[in-house]
Design an enzyme around this catalytic site. Structure first.
Site, PDB file in Angstrom:
ATOM      1  CE  LYS A 136      21.515 -16.659  90.886  1.00  0.00           C
ATOM      2  NZ  LYS A 136      20.406 -16.820  91.754  1.00  0.00           N
ATOM      3  CE  LYS A 170      30.704   0.593  97.183  1.00  0.00           C
ATOM      4  NZ  LYS A 170      31.522   1.013  96.050  1.00  0.00           N
ATOM      5  CD  GLU A 204      11.488 -15.009  93.174  1.00  0.00           C
ATOM      6  OE1 GLU A 204      11.440 -14.393  92.101  1.00  0.00           O
ATOM      7  OE2 GLU A 204      12.083 -16.087  93.302  1.00  0.00           O
ATOM      8  CG  ASP A 223      17.658 -19.480  91.905  1.00  0.00           C
ATOM      9  OD1 ASP A 223      18.596 -19.080  91.186  1.00  0.00           O
ATOM     10  OD2 ASP A 223      16.568 -18.879  91.991  1.00  0.00           O
ATOM     11  CG  HIS A 228      21.082 -14.317  95.999  1.00  0.00           C
ATOM     12  ND1 HIS A 228      22.210 -13.841  95.378  1.00  0.00           N
ATOM     13  CD2 HIS A 228      20.247 -14.673  95.000  1.00  0.00           C
ATOM     14  CE1 HIS A 228      22.055 -13.902  94.076  1.00  0.00           C
ATOM     15  NE2 HIS A 228      20.875 -14.412  93.812  1.00  0.00           N
ATOM     16  CE  LYS A 326      11.760 -19.381  90.655  1.00  0.00           C
ATOM     17  NZ  LYS A 326      11.914 -17.936  90.479  1.00  0.00           N
ATOM     18  CE  LYS A 331       7.317  -7.747  95.018  1.00  0.00           C
ATOM     19  NZ  LYS A 331       7.143  -7.060  93.743  1.00  0.00           N
TER      20      LYS A 331
HETATM   21  P1  NDP Z   1      20.571 -16.963  78.482  1.00  0.00           P
HETATM   22  O1  NDP Z   1      20.323 -18.393  78.189  1.00  0.00           O
HETATM   23  O2  NDP Z   1      19.474 -15.982  78.262  1.00  0.00           O
HETATM   24  O3  NDP Z   1      21.808 -16.444  77.618  1.00  0.00           O
HETATM   25  C1  NDP Z   1      22.952 -17.222  77.451  1.00  0.00           C
HETATM   26  C2  NDP Z   1      23.911 -16.522  76.512  1.00  0.00           C
HETATM   27  O4  NDP Z   1      25.030 -17.365  76.355  1.00  0.00           O
HETATM   28  C3  NDP Z   1      23.347 -16.235  75.137  1.00  0.00           C
HETATM   29  O5  NDP Z   1      23.703 -14.927  74.779  1.00  0.00           O
HETATM   30  C4  NDP Z   1      24.092 -17.245  74.269  1.00  0.00           C
HETATM   31  O6  NDP Z   1      24.392 -16.716  73.012  1.00  0.00           O
HETATM   32  C5  NDP Z   1      25.399 -17.359  75.000  1.00  0.00           C
HETATM   33  N1  NDP Z   1      26.099 -18.603  74.668  1.00  0.00           N
HETATM   34  C6  NDP Z   1      25.729 -19.869  74.946  1.00  0.00           C
HETATM   35  N2  NDP Z   1      26.655 -20.742  74.491  1.00  0.00           N
HETATM   36  C7  NDP Z   1      27.623 -19.999  73.915  1.00  0.00           C
HETATM   37  C8  NDP Z   1      28.847 -20.311  73.272  1.00  0.00           C
HETATM   38  N3  NDP Z   1      29.280 -21.568  73.135  1.00  0.00           N
HETATM   39  N4  NDP Z   1      29.603 -19.302  72.803  1.00  0.00           N
HETATM   40  C9  NDP Z   1      29.181 -18.008  72.928  1.00  0.00           C
HETATM   41  N5  NDP Z   1      28.040 -17.647  73.537  1.00  0.00           N
HETATM   42  C10 NDP Z   1      27.262 -18.633  74.019  1.00  0.00           C
HETATM   43  O7  NDP Z   1      21.126 -16.922  79.981  1.00  0.00           O
HETATM   44  P2  NDP Z   1      20.987 -15.732  81.048  1.00  0.00           P
HETATM   45  O8  NDP Z   1      21.333 -14.453  80.403  1.00  0.00           O
HETATM   46  O9  NDP Z   1      19.676 -15.841  81.727  1.00  0.00           O
HETATM   47  O10 NDP Z   1      22.073 -16.148  82.144  1.00  0.00           O
HETATM   48  C11 NDP Z   1      23.456 -15.981  81.968  1.00  0.00           C
HETATM   49  C12 NDP Z   1      24.154 -16.170  83.311  1.00  0.00           C
HETATM   50  O11 NDP Z   1      23.702 -15.198  84.226  1.00  0.00           O
HETATM   51  C13 NDP Z   1      23.869 -17.522  83.983  1.00  0.00           C
HETATM   52  O12 NDP Z   1      25.024 -17.924  84.677  1.00  0.00           O
HETATM   53  C14 NDP Z   1      22.776 -17.202  84.978  1.00  0.00           C
HETATM   54  O13 NDP Z   1      22.767 -18.088  86.069  1.00  0.00           O
HETATM   55  C15 NDP Z   1      23.200 -15.808  85.416  1.00  0.00           C
HETATM   56  N6  NDP Z   1      22.098 -15.000  85.926  1.00  0.00           N
HETATM   57  C16 NDP Z   1      21.024 -14.710  85.152  1.00  0.00           C
HETATM   58  C17 NDP Z   1      20.000 -13.937  85.647  1.00  0.00           C
HETATM   59  C18 NDP Z   1      18.814 -13.590  84.818  1.00  0.00           C
HETATM   60  O14 NDP Z   1      17.917 -12.950  85.358  1.00  0.00           O
HETATM   61  N7  NDP Z   1      18.770 -13.947  83.551  1.00  0.00           N
HETATM   62  C19 NDP Z   1      20.040 -13.398  87.036  1.00  0.00           C
HETATM   63  C20 NDP Z   1      21.231 -13.732  87.744  1.00  0.00           C
HETATM   64  C21 NDP Z   1      22.215 -14.501  87.205  1.00  0.00           C
HETATM   65  P3  NDP Z   1      23.706 -17.295  71.682  1.00  0.00           P
HETATM   66  O15 NDP Z   1      22.234 -17.326  71.963  1.00  0.00           O
HETATM   67  O16 NDP Z   1      24.132 -16.326  70.694  1.00  0.00           O
HETATM   68  O17 NDP Z   1      24.290 -18.670  71.550  1.00  0.00           O
END
Ligand code: NDP
Length: 471
Positions: A136, A170, A204, A223, A228, A326, A331
């Site tokens: 998402k 689930k 939250e 968000d 959700h 938030k 909570k």
């Molecule tokens: P981050 O910003 O922490 O991580 C993003 C990742 O994407 C990094 O590993 C980065 O790698 C990689 N990345 C970015 N650009 C490129 C590219 N061009 N090629 C390859 N890799 C790339 O994001 P999150 O982990 O927080 O979120 C990821 C997804 O998950 C989003 O869609 C978010 O909405 C969703 N999400 C996140 C939650 C959370 O709690 N974090 C909860 C629910 C959903 P590098 O740094 O090596 O470039």
């Protein structure tokens, strides 16, 4: 699935949620023979990646039996990290060609990067059996979600696309379905004749926590509510499915969401607010507008509330109030059903007859039912008691369940394409009205329960609150 490829291997989601979820699956031998590959654009060494996986797996290893320990060791020994810019034409395709098929590709990437990565893939780059797992937010509007659905369908069949909504594991989904449809006493009264309103609340006590880059362009409505809370609402409102297989269940979800809308004027049916400086327990929290990375002129809301109506025979006129925010003082993560008051309370009772309320708490899942009873002391006087039960939990973390669904090819918990579009259709008019400034952005102190003007925020369908019993 032979291989799980995590794109975004260096990111927050992977470290905090995906790898611990995977570790549980591996440790309980539910991902036998799986290979794990990670990819990111950073030049991580194999050792750095291994450290990350090892840390997540160590915890699961403590609880695993001998077979589970062996599985964890096998995954650790075979895992690999690949430095790839997934938006560069050909690079992700080349990586896919090197991995053992079939591959589940988990897009743990910023949404625009996921979109671009899919755009540069060609159907012939994607080996048969590949599953695509999308995080998402799925698109940013009904139209963009539709286009993304179309793009994904050029790459793999719909039943190989998993749109993740990790909010409801689930067990929670089945707990709600079980409560509603495995008991005769609830279903006959689960409708507009007996229910005054349904509130779905996710408050939250966490503030921004350094997530301005994502959150400041999203806000509480996009968000939480768009994804959700509408899913939870669908579970509370759906018609009885003939089975809990993905087809019957997801069709019931789709049907109820298609009947749902937020009605204008949005000044009446929605409200929004942003936190100012305050304290949550002992923690001082700065004003949202002063948080690093926030652009206050965006007017991003940190608290949103909308009143959704489900226009069908069962629910006509019953408000479904969805709220998420938030930096609140308490909570709260629950669905609260308020029943209508009794039509007549026999004279002779004293005290206040309050409507029955059924509360389903999420994580841990609980059930509470508020009923009026007599006494204590004066047996004519009405008193309130709460019947409580704990509902059973899954043995997996939510992301363990998500990955299990992906690896076994079960889309039950995955959001269907039309549903992803419907959820945007429901909130888009509100986003536009807010953009036009039709609904004021109110303020609340961090650590409070929201703006003072929202106190006692019930929006009753009819002016019938508590019934005063005859004295
Ligand atoms: P981050 O910003 O922490 O991580 C993003 C990742 O994407 C990094 O590993 C980065 O790698 C990689 N990345 C970015 N650009 C490129 C590219 N061009 N090629 C390859 N890799 C790339 O994001 P999150 O982990 O927080 O979120 C990821 C997804 O998950 C989003 O869609 C978010 O909405 C969703 N999400 C996140 C939650 C959370 O709690 N974090 C909860 C629910 C959903 P590098 O740094 O090596 O470039």
């Amino acid at each position: 699935m032979k291989t799980l490829l995590i794109l975004g291997a260096t990111g927050d989601l992977t470290g905090r949620l995906l790898l611990p979820g995977l570790a549980q699956l591996v440790a309980t031998c539910r991902a036998r023979g799986l290979k794990l590959a990670g990819a990111g654009s950073s030049p991580w060494t194999p050792g750095q990646w291994l450290d990350r996986v090892d840390t997540s797996f160590a915890d699961a290893g403590l609880r695993a039996d001998a077979a589970g320990k062996l599985e964890l060791k096998r995954v650790l020994e075979s895992t690999s990290y690949h430095q790839v810019d997934v938006t560069a034409p050909g690079l992700l395709a080349a990586l896919l060609a090197r991995l053992e098929a079939p591959v589940a590709v988990y897009f743990a990437l910023p949404p625009q990067v996921s979109q671009k990565a899919c755009e540069v893939l060609h159907p012939h780059d994607v080996p048969p059996g590949t599953r695509l797992v999308m995080e998402k937010p799925f698109g940013s509007s009904q139209e963009s979600a539709r286009q993304l659905n179309e793009l994904l369908r050029t790459l793999v069949p719909e039943d190989h696309i998993h749109r993740v909504d990790h909010f409801l594991g689930k067990a929670t989904v089945l707990n709600i379905l079980g409560l509603r449809f495995a008991n005769t006493f609830l279903e006959p009264i689960w409708n507009r004749n007996h229910i005054e309103k349904v509130e779905i609340i996710f408050d939250e006590d966490l503030a921004l926590e350094g997530r301005a880059r994502y959150y400041d362009s999203a806000g509480a409505l996009r968000d939480m509510i768009q994804s959700h809370l509408l899913q939870v609402m669908a579970l509370m409102a759906l018609e009885p499915p003939a089975s809990v297989n993905e087809r019957d269940f997801r069709e019931a979800v789709g049907t109820v969401l298609r009947a749902s809308s937020i009605k204008p004027p949005y000044r009446m049916s929605t409200r929004r607010a942003r936190y100012t400086a305050g304290s949550i327990g002992a923690r001082r929290v700065p004003s949202y507008a002063d948080e690093p990375g926030v652009d206050p002129s965006r007017n991003t809301e940190t608290l949103a509330e909308v009143e959704v109506h489900v226009d069908n025979w069962r629910w006509q006129g019953v408000p479904f109030i969805l709220r998420s925010g938030k930096a609140l003082g308490t909570k709260r993560k629950e669905a609260l059903v308020t029943f209508l008051p009794v039509p007549h309370l026999p004279q002779g009772f004293t005290g206040v007859d309050s409507p029955n309320q059924l509360r389903i708490g999420f994580g841990p899942d609980t059930l509470e039912f508020d009923v009026d009873v007599n006494g204590p002391g004066n047996i004519f006087s009405l008193d309130r008691v709460t019947l409580e039960a704990e509902l059973n939990a899954s043995d997996l973390l939510p992301y363990g369940e998500v990955l299990e669904g992906v690896l076994t090819g079960d889309p039950l918990l995955s959001v269907r394409s039309d549903t992803a579009e419907e959820c945007w259709r429901i909130v888009e008019p509100v986003l536009e009205a807010w953009e036009r400034g039709e609904v004021p952005l109110e303020e609340y102190d961090a650590g409070s329960s929201g703006p003072a003007s929202w106190a006692g925020s019930a929006r009753p369908r009819q002016p019938h609150g508590a019934v005063e019993a005859g004295q």
